[in-house]
Design a protein around this motif. Structure first.
Motif, short mmCIF file in Angstrom:
data_model
loop_
_atom_site.label_atom_id
_atom_site.label_comp_id
_atom_site.label_asym_id
_atom_site.label_seq_id
_atom_site.Cartn_x
_atom_site.Cartn_y
_atom_site.Cartn_z
N LEU A 150 4.09 -2.13 5.35
CA LEU A 150 2.68 -1.89 5.04
C LEU A 150 2.38 -0.39 5.00
CD1 LEU A 150 0.97 -4.51 7.38
CD2 LEU A 150 1.18 -4.65 4.89
N ARG A 151 1.49 -0.01 4.09
CA ARG A 151 0.90 1.32 4.06
C ARG A 151 -0.61 1.11 3.97
NH1 ARG A 151 4.51 0.68 0.20
NH2 ARG A 151 6.55 1.73 0.34
N ILE A 152 -1.33 1.54 5.01
CA ILE A 152 -2.77 1.30 5.05
C ILE A 152 -3.49 2.61 5.32
CG2 ILE A 152 -4.65 0.02 6.13
CD1 ILE A 152 -2.75 -2.17 6.87
N LEU A 241 -3.88 -9.43 2.71
CA LEU A 241 -2.64 -9.16 3.42
C LEU A 241 -1.70 -10.36 3.41
CD1 LEU A 241 -3.95 -7.17 6.51
CD2 LEU A 241 -2.44 -6.30 4.72
N ARG A 244 0.61 -10.01 0.43
CA ARG A 244 1.53 -8.87 0.47
C ARG A 244 1.96 -8.46 -0.94
NH1 ARG A 244 3.65 -8.19 5.77
NH2 ARG A 244 4.77 -6.39 4.97
N ASP A 247 1.29 -2.12 -2.78
CA ASP A 247 2.04 -1.04 -2.13
C ASP A 247 1.18 -0.27 -1.14
OD1 ASP A 247 4.48 -1.23 -3.86
OD2 ASP A 247 3.01 -0.73 -5.42
N TYR A 249 -2.84 -0.33 0.91
CA TYR A 249 -4.10 -1.00 1.19
C TYR A 249 -5.10 0.03 1.70
CZ TYR A 249 -1.32 -5.25 0.90
OH TYR A 249 -0.49 -6.25 0.46
N PRO A 260 -3.06 -4.98 11.76
CA PRO A 260 -1.90 -5.58 11.10
C PRO A 260 -0.62 -4.76 11.25
CG PRO A 260 -3.52 -4.81 9.49
CD PRO A 260 -4.18 -4.76 10.82
N VAL A 261 -0.73 -3.43 11.15
CA VAL A 261 0.47 -2.60 11.28
C VAL A 261 1.02 -2.67 12.69
CG1 VAL A 261 1.40 -0.26 11.16
CG2 VAL A 261 -0.20 -1.05 9.41
N GLY A 316 7.94 2.48 4.35
CA GLY A 316 7.31 1.18 4.43
C GLY A 316 8.26 0.04 4.62
#
Length: 323
Positions: A150-152, A241, A244, A247, A249, A260-261, A316
């Protein structure tokens, strides 16, 4: 392979920052294309290295001395103003050296919000410090968590929910997304697909739960699409999420992006301050004052952060949770 020169600021000297910094340096010895410089109080680093049996390693590593807390303020697990000021001073020195071209990026150990506050330093996380050192407004630098695939990026961060709601605008949402897009490209994702979370549950369910998403988030999505970006939303964070399919969020609030992360990559996430020309990443966990000085802290997140900044790992990619 060209060498990546990274500055490593140790964070709060009374937390686990010095320990995980030294353990990370040990783990990355001999890594091709990586040169590390430690920024931190020399006495703290020497005591930590002695405890860990890493004095020989410390003597071989490039170091820049930063202010040392007084003896009464220097104790593992102690929340103290001098320790908070020390963490900020080390990160500031590393950032200034990076701005001057001596390093390519900065990794920072965990700071303690309470200690920094006691020091009377204006500070709301590393993004605010990056903005100040780089001569930007605080609202031009954002936090992006990276971990477990993940990238948020966060539109708002360390403030009350009421304060955050008052500051969310279409312009700020779009700015956060653009900063995230730029960071993704720097990390090797040339054409990121972006998912924008809604502010209210179910992104307001067509106005049933309020007008905020239609008024504040949807216009930002439209602007980003008009600029040629691949953007979906606003949509409920849970539903988005679950698929998924993106790339990057964009989260509206601190917990919306952090949970989430940290659930999927406990103690193993990287926290990037993005939007400035200088890239800083801290670890996605705290100072762990309860285990500071015991020699048991795991350096997984710091190792991953350094490898991410050096381009030595796929950004990620899923990370194993520490046991």
């Amino acid at each position: 392979m060209s060498t990546r020169r990274l500055a490593l600021a140790v964070g709060d000297p009374n937390g686990i920052g010095p320990e995980i910094a030294l353990k990370a340096v040990q783990a990355l010895q001999g890594e091709q294309g990586l040169h590390l410089t430690l920024y931190g109080p020399p006495g703290v680093l020497e005591r930590t290295a002695q405890q860990l049996g890493l004095i020989d390693l410390l003597e071989r590593v490039a170091r820049v001395a930063t202010p040392e807390p007084s003896p009464s303020a220097s104790r593992p697990g102690l929340v103290h103003a001098e320790a908070g000021a020390s963490a900020v001073a080390a990160a500031t020195a590393a950032l200034q050296a990076c701005c001057a071209g001596r390093h390519d990026a900065v990794a920072a150990g965990p700071h303690h919000e309470g200690a920094v506050a006691r020091a009377g330093v204006a500070f709301s996380g590393y993004p605010s410090l990056v903005a100040r050192v780089c001569g930007l407004r605080e609202d031009e630098v954002f936090l992006m968590l990276v971990g477990a695939g993940l990238r948020i990026v966060h539109v708002t961060l360390h403030e009350s929910v009421a304060s955050a709601l008052a500051r969310i605008t279409p312009q700020r949402v779009a700015a956060a997304a653009r900063a995230g897009l730029r960071a993704c490209r720097l990390l090797g994702v040339p054409q990121p697909a972006v998912g924008v979370f809604g502010l209210n549950p179910h992104a307001s369910e067509g106005g049933l739960f309020g007008p905020e998403d239609e008024a504040l988030v949807a216009p930002a999505v439209a602007t980003l699409r008009a600029e040629g970006h691949q953007v979906d939303g606003p949509e409920g964070a849970d539903a988005m999420l679950a698929r998924r399919a993106h790339d990057l969020y964009v989260a509206m609030l601190h917990d919306q992006g952090h949970i989430p992360v940290k659930l999927l990559a406990p103690q193993a996430a990287s926290a990037l301050s993005i939007g400035a020309d200088v890239l800083l990443s801290s670890v996605g966990h705290g100072c762990a004052m309860d285990i500071a000085g015991r020699g048991v802290a795991r350096p997984d997140a710091m190792i991953r952060t350094l490898r991410l900044l050096a381009g030595l790992t796929q950004p990620g990619a899923p990370t194993e949770s520490p046991s």
